[in-house]
Scaffold this motif. Sequence first.
Motif, PDB file in Angstrom:
ATOM      1  N   GLU A  89       0.829  -1.208   0.000  1.00  0.00           N
ATOM      2  CA  GLU A  89       0.000   0.000   0.000  1.00  0.00           C
ATOM      3  C   GLU A  89       0.863   1.258   0.000  1.00  0.00           C
ATOM      4  O   GLU A  89       1.735   1.410   0.857  1.00  0.00           O
ATOM      5  CB  GLU A  89      -0.885   0.037   1.254  1.00  0.00           C
ATOM      6  N   LEU A  90       0.594   2.105  -0.976  1.00  0.00           N
ATOM      7  CA  LEU A  90       1.193   3.443  -0.970  1.00  0.00           C
ATOM      8  C   LEU A  90       0.068   4.392  -0.560  1.00  0.00           C
ATOM      9  O   LEU A  90      -0.965   4.444  -1.223  1.00  0.00           O
ATOM     10  CB  LEU A  90       1.698   3.842  -2.358  1.00  0.00           C
ATOM     11  N   ASN A  91       0.253   5.097   0.542  1.00  0.00           N
ATOM     12  CA  ASN A  91      -0.794   5.999   1.027  1.00  0.00           C
ATOM     13  C   ASN A  91      -0.327   7.439   0.956  1.00  0.00           C
ATOM     14  O   ASN A  91       0.615   7.809   1.655  1.00  0.00           O
ATOM     15  CB  ASN A  91      -1.160   5.660   2.476  1.00  0.00           C
ATOM     16  N   GLN A  92      -0.974   8.216   0.072  1.00  0.00           N
ATOM     17  CA  GLN A  92      -0.676   9.655  -0.029  1.00  0.00           C
ATOM     18  C   GLN A  92       0.824   9.923  -0.139  1.00  0.00           C
ATOM     19  O   GLN A  92       1.358  10.823   0.495  1.00  0.00           O
ATOM     20  CB  GLN A  92      -1.262  10.387   1.187  1.00  0.00           C
ATOM     21  N   THR A 125       4.189  11.239  -1.657  1.00  0.00           N
ATOM     22  CA  THR A 125       4.623  12.331  -2.543  1.00  0.00           C
ATOM     23  C   THR A 125       6.139  12.275  -2.663  1.00  0.00           C
ATOM     24  O   THR A 125       6.827  11.686  -1.819  1.00  0.00           O
ATOM     25  CB  THR A 125       4.266  13.735  -1.992  1.00  0.00           C
ATOM     26  N   THR A 158       8.497   6.040  -8.351  1.00  0.00           N
ATOM     27  CA  THR A 158       7.520   5.319  -7.531  1.00  0.00           C
ATOM     28  C   THR A 158       8.085   3.952  -7.119  1.00  0.00           C
ATOM     29  O   THR A 158       8.015   3.554  -5.953  1.00  0.00           O
ATOM     30  CB  THR A 158       6.195   5.142  -8.314  1.00  0.00           C
ATOM     31  N   PRO A 174       0.304  13.741  -4.230  1.00  0.00           N
ATOM     32  CA  PRO A 174      -0.168  12.629  -3.410  1.00  0.00           C
ATOM     33  C   PRO A 174      -0.725  11.472  -4.250  1.00  0.00           C
ATOM     34  O   PRO A 174      -1.612  11.677  -5.071  1.00  0.00           O
ATOM     35  CB  PRO A 174      -1.249  13.273  -2.546  1.00  0.00           C
ATOM     36  N   THR A 206       7.860   2.663   5.632  1.00  0.00           N
ATOM     37  CA  THR A 206       8.145   4.002   5.093  1.00  0.00           C
ATOM     38  C   THR A 206       9.594   4.421   5.361  1.00  0.00           C
ATOM     39  O   THR A 206      10.244   5.004   4.496  1.00  0.00           O
ATOM     40  CB  THR A 206       7.185   5.047   5.715  1.00  0.00           C
ATOM     41  N   GLY A 259       3.830  10.831   3.242  1.00  0.00           N
ATOM     42  CA  GLY A 259       2.982   9.669   3.014  1.00  0.00           C
ATOM     43  C   GLY A 259       3.600   8.418   3.625  1.00  0.00           C
ATOM     44  O   GLY A 259       4.667   8.489   4.245  1.00  0.00           O
ATOM     45  N   ASP A 271      -2.044   7.371  -4.255  1.00  0.00           N
ATOM     46  CA  ASP A 271      -2.520   6.201  -3.514  1.00  0.00           C
ATOM     47  C   ASP A 271      -2.523   5.004  -4.445  1.00  0.00           C
ATOM     48  O   ASP A 271      -3.001   5.111  -5.570  1.00  0.00           O
ATOM     49  CB  ASP A 271      -3.969   6.409  -3.028  1.00  0.00           C
ATOM     50  N   LEU A 272      -1.994   3.889  -3.952  1.00  0.00           N
ATOM     51  CA  LEU A 272      -1.988   2.683  -4.783  1.00  0.00           C
ATOM     52  C   LEU A 272      -1.979   1.466  -3.863  1.00  0.00           C
ATOM     53  O   LEU A 272      -1.179   1.401  -2.927  1.00  0.00           O
ATOM     54  CB  LEU A 272      -0.732   2.698  -5.670  1.00  0.00           C
ATOM     55  N   ALA A 273      -2.887   0.530  -4.124  1.00  0.00           N
ATOM     56  CA  ALA A 273      -2.928  -0.697  -3.330  1.00  0.00           C
ATOM     57  C   ALA A 273      -2.746  -1.880  -4.268  1.00  0.00           C
ATOM     58  O   ALA A 273      -3.374  -1.938  -5.328  1.00  0.00           O
ATOM     59  CB  ALA A 273      -4.262  -0.796  -2.600  1.00  0.00           C
TER      60      ALA A 273
END
Length: 353
Positions: free
Chosen positions: A5-8, A10, A45, A21, A68, A58, A23-25
């Motif tokens: 999960e990438l949450n917000q 940047t 990314t 920002p 992170t 993020g 988001d990717l799951a």
Amino acid sequence: MSHVELNQITKSFGATSVIPPLDLAIEKGEFLVLVGPSGCGKTTTLRMLAGLESASSGSIRINGRDVTHARPGERDCAMVFQNYALYPHMSVRENIGYAMKVHGTDKAVIAERVTEASRLLGLDPYLDRKPKNLSGGQRQRVAIGRALVRHPQVFLFDEPLSNLDAKLRVEMRTEIKLLQRRLGTTAVYVTHDQVEAMTMADRVVVMRAGRIEQAADPITLYERPANRFVANFIGSPAMNFLNATIADGAVRVGDQVLSLPPDEAARLGARGSVIFGIRPEHMRASEHQAALSFVPEAVEPLGPHTLVLGRLAGEKITAQVDPRFPVTPGAPCTVPIDMTQAHFFDPQTEQRL
Ligand code: ATP
């Protein structure tokens, strides 16, 4: 919870923001491909996922764990690079086992994993060779082998096939895909090649300027592109885009009128200006057929079909027709249009209508 999960997330380099920002799951076992034009942020990314680049803000979770701020070695991801990055003085066996050796893994375990990976990749006959005595495809397999032996949670591929010739690229993409499916390992794969993306992915993420334009399975991307950018990027030759208007159940392009299938006519109503999109391969006969006339400037026979390139109302147009279709450069021709395959986009927002 998704596997990755990438949450917000940047990323800025100095004052320049390259990823707003995001988001990717990604699901467990999914083969996800990031695709987009040069500089859109695919590699950045991927490198943030690998921990080779830190996110500006993020959070990233892999297998439920917040990574992170974790170092690359602590993320349980294995990355395969474009340039292979093999050690020239080491044999294939040593190259594949090297990372485990550095981590102090037991020798017997290393030997077992190297055997397993080399068997999977067909590298057994080459284990004692140095990289310089291997073909490009074999070197790429060694690079994949190094990732495999670690039994990672996630494979990360950064344009791994771009240094190979066209034929080998096609073979290797099938091999990588089969291997990933067999192992069931989650994979994130970066490429700028839309054919590679479409053939390998369970899901394709189309990026532009750090943003996700659409994330969908390959067929959905092809059949229902969310906007003009995606429609243009996916498919080869690219979709034709013509300025048009919709009124009275028909599309008008210049002085030509193409009637719509009834359900599409009802759905679209009287729209006024639109962008009419039609793929070259959909300029063919169908039960809801219309026609477009234009003057071909060039005719390119490709064998299974022929490309007819010309201009219509000042815009470029490409049709893909049967090799027996009668067409001569300079002489007006009329091609059938399968109106069930027509796409419409808003001329201002460029979003799909
Ligand atoms: P390509 O297909 O060309 O590899 P990409 O989609 O992978 O492109 P990135 O390499 O992620 O794109 O780059 C995204 C943007 O970030 C580009 O505009 C690039 O110039 C910029 N960029 C990448 N790395 C750095 C860096 N270390 N310092 C400054 N800008 C960078």
